[in-house]
Design an enzyme around this catalytic site. Structure first.
Site, mmCIF file in Angstrom:
data_model
loop_
_atom_site.group_PDB
_atom_site.id
_atom_site.type_symbol
_atom_site.label_atom_id
_atom_site.label_comp_id
_atom_site.label_asym_id
_atom_site.label_seq_id
_atom_site.Cartn_x
_atom_site.Cartn_y
_atom_site.Cartn_z
ATOM 1 N N CYS A 31 0.763 -1.190 -0.183
ATOM 2 C CA CYS A 31 0.063 -0.079 0.097
ATOM 3 C C CYS A 31 0.857 1.362 0.085
ATOM 4 C CB CYS A 31 -0.949 0.055 1.164
ATOM 5 S SG CYS A 31 -2.302 -1.435 1.227
ATOM 6 N N ARG A 32 1.949 1.269 0.659
ATOM 7 C CA ARG A 32 2.645 2.437 0.895
ATOM 8 C C ARG A 32 3.685 2.586 -0.508
ATOM 9 N NH1 ARG A 32 4.228 4.228 5.656
ATOM 10 N NH2 ARG A 32 6.003 5.227 5.031
#
Length: 184
Positions: free
Chosen positions: A85-86
């Site tokens: 996600c990062r």
């Protein structure tokens, strides 16, 4: 002796008939459960209308998915503790900035019920300079409805609010462009 053998044969036949009926009823019950589960997930198949939801975003504003009909939507599910996600978020922000017409909306639903708290979420938003809407799934109901098992998971919705594609795993800006250009 013959009577005992005949009795045993009849007893075995009766048991076989009872067992066959029992198995048939079990199969009918299983088929019924499968059909009911399939109807519960039909909203997640390509071409089906995406299940509507109402959540509050990072700014306290109400977000209702059905309000975005007429626009394409990237419906993303994520959490701050998720490395993919990062990696994906800078691409989502870049896509958002490069979409000045606003014909594609990003709704990045935070799995708040599974995340590390408000401070971690706000810090994440600030770190990546995120300016698109981030609805907060505080109860986990929306993630459950969309059967999110892995994050990130993204649904691409067409202008009718129908699911065009499901993507499990991170996307980059080019994938977002390709996915949204290929639908109407």
């Amino acid at each position: 002796m013959i009577k005992k053998v005949l009795f045993a044969i009849l007893l075995l036949a009766a048991i076989a008939i009872i067992a066959t009926n029992f198995i048939a009823k079990e199969n009918e019950s299983t088929e019924s459960k499968v059909e009911s589960n399939q109807s519960a997930t039909t909203g997640l198949t390509p071409g089906a209308e995406a299940p509507d939801f109402t959540l509050t975003d990072q700014n306290g504003e109400i977000v209702r998915l059905s309000d975005y009909r007429g626009k394409k939507v990237i419906l993303n599910f994520w959490a701050t503790w998720c490395p993919p996600c990062r990696a994906e978020m800078p691409h989502m922000q870049q896509f958002h900035e490069n979409n000045p017409d606003g014909d594609v909306e990003i709704l990045a639903v935070n799995l708040t019920s599974q995340d590390k708290g408000d401070e971690a979420i706000r810090s994440f938003i600030d770190e990546f300079g995120l300016t698109f809407q981030i609805p907060m799934d505080e109860s986990g109901e929306v993630a459950q409805t969309y059967q999110v098992r892995t994050v990130p998971t993204t649904y691409i919705l067409n202008t009718k609010g129908e699911i065009a594609q499901k993507i499990v795993g991170p996307m980059d800006e080019q994938i977002m462009i390709d996915q949204t250009e290929s639908i109407d």
